[in-house]
Write a protein that holds these residues in place. Structure first.
Motif, PDB file in Angstrom:
ATOM      1  N   LEU A 194     -16.782  22.956  -8.418  1.00  0.00           N
ATOM      2  CA  LEU A 194     -15.876  22.877  -7.264  1.00  0.00           C
ATOM      3  C   LEU A 194     -14.848  24.001  -7.286  1.00  0.00           C
ATOM      4  N   GLU A 195     -14.334  24.318  -8.459  1.00  0.00           N
ATOM      5  CA  GLU A 195     -13.377  25.420  -8.562  1.00  0.00           C
ATOM      6  C   GLU A 195     -14.003  26.726  -8.087  1.00  0.00           C
ATOM      7  N   ARG A 196     -15.205  26.997  -8.532  1.00  0.00           N
ATOM      8  CA  ARG A 196     -15.878  28.240  -8.139  1.00  0.00           C
ATOM      9  C   ARG A 196     -16.209  28.249  -6.650  1.00  0.00           C
ATOM     10  N   GLN A 197     -16.604  27.101  -6.111  1.00  0.00           N
ATOM     11  CA  GLN A 197     -16.909  27.032  -4.686  1.00  0.00           C
ATOM     12  C   GLN A 197     -15.654  27.277  -3.849  1.00  0.00           C
ATOM     13  N   TYR A 198     -14.530  26.699  -4.259  1.00  0.00           N
ATOM     14  CA  TYR A 198     -13.290  26.939  -3.518  1.00  0.00           C
ATOM     15  C   TYR A 198     -12.790  28.369  -3.693  1.00  0.00           C
ATOM     16  N   ARG A 199     -13.090  28.990  -4.812  1.00  0.00           N
ATOM     17  CA  ARG A 199     -12.768  30.418  -4.958  1.00  0.00           C
ATOM     18  C   ARG A 199     -13.572  31.245  -3.957  1.00  0.00           C
ATOM     19  N   GLY A 200     -14.828  30.860  -3.763  1.00  0.00           N
ATOM     20  CA  GLY A 200     -15.648  31.525  -2.761  1.00  0.00           C
ATOM     21  C   GLY A 200     -15.101  31.329  -1.359  1.00  0.00           C
ATOM     22  N   LEU A 201     -14.657  30.102  -1.054  1.00  0.00           N
ATOM     23  CA  LEU A 201     -14.041  29.827   0.251  1.00  0.00           C
ATOM     24  C   LEU A 201     -12.766  30.654   0.418  1.00  0.00           C
ATOM     25  N   TYR A 202     -11.974  30.746  -0.645  1.00  0.00           N
ATOM     26  CA  TYR A 202     -10.747  31.536  -0.603  1.00  0.00           C
ATOM     27  C   TYR A 202     -11.062  32.993  -0.280  1.00  0.00           C
ATOM     28  N   ASP A 203     -12.091  33.527  -0.924  1.00  0.00           N
ATOM     29  CA  ASP A 203     -12.472  34.924  -0.676  1.00  0.00           C
ATOM     30  C   ASP A 203     -12.884  35.155   0.773  1.00  0.00           C
ATOM     31  N   ILE A 204     -13.527  34.164   1.382  1.00  0.00           N
ATOM     32  CA  ILE A 204     -13.913  34.287   2.788  1.00  0.00           C
ATOM     33  C   ILE A 204     -12.697  34.192   3.694  1.00  0.00           C
ATOM     34  N   VAL A 205     -11.839  33.228   3.426  1.00  0.00           N
ATOM     35  CA  VAL A 205     -10.678  32.972   4.290  1.00  0.00           C
ATOM     36  C   VAL A 205      -9.686  34.130   4.250  1.00  0.00           C
ATOM     37  N   ARG A 206      -9.565  34.797   3.136  1.00  0.00           N
ATOM     38  CA  ARG A 206      -8.572  35.874   3.036  1.00  0.00           C
ATOM     39  C   ARG A 206      -8.957  37.127   3.814  1.00  0.00           C
ATOM     40  N   LEU A 207     -10.207  37.209   4.261  1.00  0.00           N
ATOM     41  CA  LEU A 207     -10.616  38.350   5.077  1.00  0.00           C
ATOM     42  C   LEU A 207      -9.858  38.346   6.399  1.00  0.00           C
ATOM     43  N   PRO A 208      -9.472  39.523   6.910  1.00  0.00           N
ATOM     44  CA  PRO A 208      -8.634  39.593   8.116  1.00  0.00           C
ATOM     45  C   PRO A 208      -9.268  38.978   9.365  1.00  0.00           C
ATOM     46  N   ASP A 209     -10.574  39.029   9.489  1.00  0.00           N
ATOM     47  CA  ASP A 209     -11.215  38.547  10.708  1.00  0.00           C
ATOM     48  C   ASP A 209     -11.596  37.072  10.658  1.00  0.00           C
ATOM     49  N   THR A 210     -11.299  36.374   9.557  1.00  0.00           N
ATOM     50  CA  THR A 210     -11.623  34.955   9.440  1.00  0.00           C
ATOM     51  C   THR A 210     -10.504  34.121  10.034  1.00  0.00           C
ATOM     52  N   PRO A 211     -10.835  33.219  10.969  1.00  0.00           N
ATOM     53  CA  PRO A 211      -9.790  32.371  11.562  1.00  0.00           C
ATOM     54  C   PRO A 211      -9.322  31.309  10.567  1.00  0.00           C
ATOM     55  N   ALA A 212      -8.091  30.892  10.739  1.00  0.00           N
ATOM     56  CA  ALA A 212      -7.511  29.857   9.879  1.00  0.00           C
ATOM     57  C   ALA A 212      -7.743  28.503  10.539  1.00  0.00           C
ATOM     58  N   ASP A 213      -8.942  27.947  10.357  1.00  0.00           N
ATOM     59  CA  ASP A 213      -9.269  26.674  10.999  1.00  0.00           C
ATOM     60  C   ASP A 213      -8.872  25.462  10.157  1.00  0.00           C
ATOM     61  N   LEU A 214      -8.344  25.687   8.972  1.00  0.00           N
ATOM     62  CA  LEU A 214      -7.858  24.664   8.049  1.00  0.00           C
ATOM     63  C   LEU A 214      -8.943  23.706   7.573  1.00  0.00           C
ATOM     64  N   SER A 215     -10.199  24.116   7.656  1.00  0.00           N
ATOM     65  CA  SER A 215     -11.302  23.306   7.157  1.00  0.00           C
ATOM     66  C   SER A 215     -11.461  23.567   5.664  1.00  0.00           C
ATOM     67  N   LEU A 216     -11.565  22.500   4.895  1.00  0.00           N
ATOM     68  CA  LEU A 216     -11.742  22.636   3.458  1.00  0.00           C
ATOM     69  C   LEU A 216     -13.183  22.362   3.048  1.00  0.00           C
ATOM     70  N   LYS A 217     -14.082  22.311   4.009  1.00  0.00           N
ATOM     71  CA  LYS A 217     -15.503  22.115   3.731  1.00  0.00           C
ATOM     72  C   LYS A 217     -16.084  23.415   3.177  1.00  0.00           C
ATOM     73  N   ILE A 218     -16.834  23.271   2.102  1.00  0.00           N
ATOM     74  CA  ILE A 218     -17.467  24.427   1.469  1.00  0.00           C
ATOM     75  C   ILE A 218     -18.678  24.836   2.308  1.00  0.00           C
ATOM     76  N   PRO A 219     -18.750  26.095   2.734  1.00  0.00           N
ATOM     77  CA  PRO A 219     -19.932  26.549   3.480  1.00  0.00           C
ATOM     78  C   PRO A 219     -21.200  26.442   2.616  1.00  0.00           C
ATOM     79  N   ASP A 220     -22.318  26.179   3.264  1.00  0.00           N
ATOM     80  CA  ASP A 220     -23.583  25.985   2.554  1.00  0.00           C
ATOM     81  C   ASP A 220     -23.977  27.184   1.706  1.00  0.00           C
ATOM     82  N   GLU A 221     -23.712  28.398   2.190  1.00  0.00           N
ATOM     83  CA  GLU A 221     -24.109  29.572   1.406  1.00  0.00           C
ATOM     84  C   GLU A 221     -23.333  29.665   0.089  1.00  0.00           C
ATOM     85  N   ILE A 222     -22.090  29.193   0.082  1.00  0.00           N
ATOM     86  CA  ILE A 222     -21.312  29.187  -1.164  1.00  0.00           C
ATOM     87  C   ILE A 222     -21.798  28.053  -2.064  1.00  0.00           C
TER      88      ILE A 222
END
Length: 146
Positions: free
Chosen positions: A77-105
């Motif tokens: 779970l820690e690694r999956q949320y790190r992956g989500l963090y890396d996606i969210v920090r990109l400038p073009d990613t919207p802040a939708d406040l979803s904490l669901k881990i994307p399937d690719e991660i």
């Protein structure tokens, strides 16, 4: 910065803080599983040696397996949320406040990978080996603890 952009930036910062809090909590729980496993191993093996009950030392192995799986799950779970963090920090990613881990991660970071990573399996394998060695020593030399 315009008003909507400032609000969007503030929302994204808050979103990243939420994700970082989850990452911190998962890392803390993973470390706690390691501490509990060490304490249980010490308690079970010292009691087994003191009472000359080899099967008590062997009973530590299933307990360690439970801690091993829990530790692996927290690490996953820690690694999956790190992956989500890396996606969210990109400038073009919207802040939708979803904490669901994307399937690719989720497919990239699995329980098997985490549980059998070098930092996890070596600890639990060594502790299980210790349980087996203590059980063997108690069987071979009964009464040595007295």
């Amino acid at each position: 910065m315009t008003e909507p952009a400032a609000e969007q930036s503030s929302q994204k910062i808050k979103y990243l803080e939420f994700i970082q809090a989850i990452i911190t909590r998962m890392a803390s729980e993973s470390a706690a599983m390691k501490r509990y496993a060490l304490a249980v191993t010490a308690a079970v093996n010292s009691t087994a040696a003191a009472t000359d009950t080899w099967y008590l030392a062997m009973a530590g192995a299933p307990l360690l397996a439970v801690f091993w799986l829990l530790d692996g799950q927290y690490l996953t779970l820690e690694r999956q949320y790190r992956g989500l963090y890396d996606i969210v920090r990109l400038p073009d990613t919207p802040a939708d406040l979803s904490l669901k881990i994307p399937d690719e991660i989720a497919k990239q970071q699995t329980l098997g990978q985490s549980a059998f990573g070098w930092s996890v399996w070596t600890l639990y394998a060594a502790l299980m080996l210790l349980c087996v060695l203590v059980a063997g020593a108690v069987m071979i030399v009964p009464g040595a603890a007295q």
